[in-house]
Design a protein around this motif. Structure first.
Motif, PDB file in Angstrom:
ATOM      1  N   ASP A  98       0.864  -1.190   0.000  1.00  0.00           N
ATOM      2  CA  ASP A  98       0.000   0.000   0.000  1.00  0.00           C
ATOM      3  C   ASP A  98       0.896   1.234   0.000  1.00  0.00           C
ATOM      4  N   LYS A 149       0.229   4.234   0.488  1.00  0.00           N
ATOM      5  CA  LYS A 149      -0.091   5.212   1.541  1.00  0.00           C
ATOM      6  C   LYS A 149       0.777   5.008   2.776  1.00  0.00           C
ATOM      7  N   ASN A 150       1.242   3.781   2.979  1.00  0.00           N
ATOM      8  CA  ASN A 150       2.056   3.500   4.161  1.00  0.00           C
ATOM      9  C   ASN A 150       3.438   4.130   4.077  1.00  0.00           C
ATOM     10  N   LEU A 169       3.082   7.011   6.399  1.00  0.00           N
ATOM     11  CA  LEU A 169       2.597   6.780   7.760  1.00  0.00           C
ATOM     12  C   LEU A 169       3.626   7.092   8.844  1.00  0.00           C
ATOM     13  N   SER A 204      -2.024  17.207  11.091  1.00  0.00           N
ATOM     14  CA  SER A 204      -2.407  15.805  11.255  1.00  0.00           C
ATOM     15  C   SER A 204      -3.900  15.608  11.002  1.00  0.00           C
ATOM     16  N   PHE A 222      -4.586  12.540   8.241  1.00  0.00           N
ATOM     17  CA  PHE A 222      -5.076  11.216   8.634  1.00  0.00           C
ATOM     18  C   PHE A 222      -6.402  10.836   7.976  1.00  0.00           C
ATOM     19  N   PRO A 223      -7.367  11.737   7.816  1.00  0.00           N
ATOM     20  CA  PRO A 223      -8.569  11.349   7.051  1.00  0.00           C
ATOM     21  C   PRO A 223      -8.235  10.936   5.619  1.00  0.00           C
ATOM     22  N   TYR A 237      -5.448   9.522   4.722  1.00  0.00           N
ATOM     23  CA  TYR A 237      -4.824   8.201   4.840  1.00  0.00           C
ATOM     24  C   TYR A 237      -5.890   7.114   4.952  1.00  0.00           C
ATOM     25  N   TRP A 238      -6.948   7.403   5.706  1.00  0.00           N
ATOM     26  CA  TRP A 238      -7.985   6.395   5.906  1.00  0.00           C
ATOM     27  C   TRP A 238      -8.929   6.258   4.709  1.00  0.00           C
ATOM     28  N   TRP A 239      -9.285   7.383   4.101  1.00  0.00           N
ATOM     29  CA  TRP A 239     -10.346   7.349   3.090  1.00  0.00           C
ATOM     30  C   TRP A 239      -9.902   7.830   1.699  1.00  0.00           C
ATOM     31  N   ASP A 265      -6.850   8.200  -1.571  1.00  0.00           N
ATOM     32  CA  ASP A 265      -5.903   7.303  -2.228  1.00  0.00           C
ATOM     33  C   ASP A 265      -4.485   7.824  -2.037  1.00  0.00           C
ATOM     34  N   LEU A 317      -3.089  11.672  -0.972  1.00  0.00           N
ATOM     35  CA  LEU A 317      -2.347  11.832   0.277  1.00  0.00           C
ATOM     36  C   LEU A 317      -0.947  12.367   0.018  1.00  0.00           C
TER      37      LEU A 317
END
Length: 264
Positions: free
Chosen positions: A108, A110-111, A114, A178, A182-183, A185-187, A189, A193
């Protein structure tokens, strides 16, 4: 005919003859360098830009991660060649390395962002907690660089307030950053991000530094405890003997002649 008895001087730099101006310039330089300076912004922003750019083009996590990690290593080597501090460069290398490993192992993209996001959130919480505890981290960080150590906590209430305000500014701005990332990251692509994170890399940092500079510019000057300790050491070595006394700045002041004559 002009007289040659009086020497003429030209002051090209007024700050060179003004200790207050010199101290202010040193404080401004220390403030920017404490947070990485221009090279620090490059170390923390450009590798992420390379990652999102390559991933946007070919959608390959491995090539994007390897390219960003290689660039981060090159930037660290460039600092080493210039004999600059590696503190911020190494933190950038480790951050990119952790992100690259997480992204490649999880599959992924996105990680990749992180670890840096978690670091920013943790730093925001640390700033806010330290301000609430009346031990602001900005003062802890800048105090030794400005030769005041922690004297601002007990001897300089104006600077204590300035450091507290600065710490609150850093904490709240990083917390807001942040709250945006973070939203996504969660929702969102990975490309969304990535581009937003790059866009939020330098402006919040510059805003934090600017607010810190404003708060400290309005505060009383730092107390040079290093100079005070050196003066005390000179007094201790001299044993208090002689006709001179040492001021806190270390300058010798002659005793009045009457006192010296009476002592003899």
């Amino acid at each position: 005919m002009p007289s040659t008895d009086k020497p003429t001087t030209t002051d090209q730099d007024p700050a060179a003859h003004d200790p207050a101006a010199s101290g202010k310039a040193a404080a401004d330089t220390a403030l920017l360098e404490a947070f990485g300076g221009v090279w620090g912004m490059v170390d923390t922003t450009v590798p992420g830009l390379v990652f999102v750019l390559i991933y946007t083009i070919n959608r390959d996590i491995h090539s994007a991660a390897i390219a960003s990690l290689a660039l981060s290593a090159v930037l660290a080597v460039a600092r080493l060649v210039r004999r600059q501090t590696l503190k911020h460069a190494l933190s950038g290398v480790f951050g990119v390395a952790f992100g690259a490993i997480f992204a490649m192992m999880s599959g992924d993209a996105k990680n990749f962002y992180l670890p840096g996001m978690l670091y920013t959130l943790g730093l925001a919480v640390a700033y806010i907690v330290s301000a609430l505890a009346r031990f602001p981290l900005i003062g802890v960080l800048l105090g030794p660089m400005l030769k005041e150590n922690l004297s601002w906590r007990t001897r300089n209430p104006g600077r204590f307030r300035a450091y507290t305000k600065s710490t609150w500014a850093w904490g709240l701005i990083l917390l807001a950053k942040s709250a945006v990332l973070f939203p996504l990251y969660w929702w969102g692509d990975a490309t969304q991000l990535g581009w937003v994170k790059v866009a939020l890399g330098i402006p919040p940092f510059l805003l934090c530094v600017y607010l810190t500079w404003i708060f400290l510019a309005k505060a009383p000057p730092p107390i040079d405890v290093i100079a005070e300790m050196e003066a005390e050491e000179r007094v201790a070595k001299s044993g208090g003997a002689g006709n001179d006394t040492v001021t806190p700045t270390g300058a010798a002041e002659p005793q009045p002649r009457g006192q010296a004559r009476h002592r003899r």
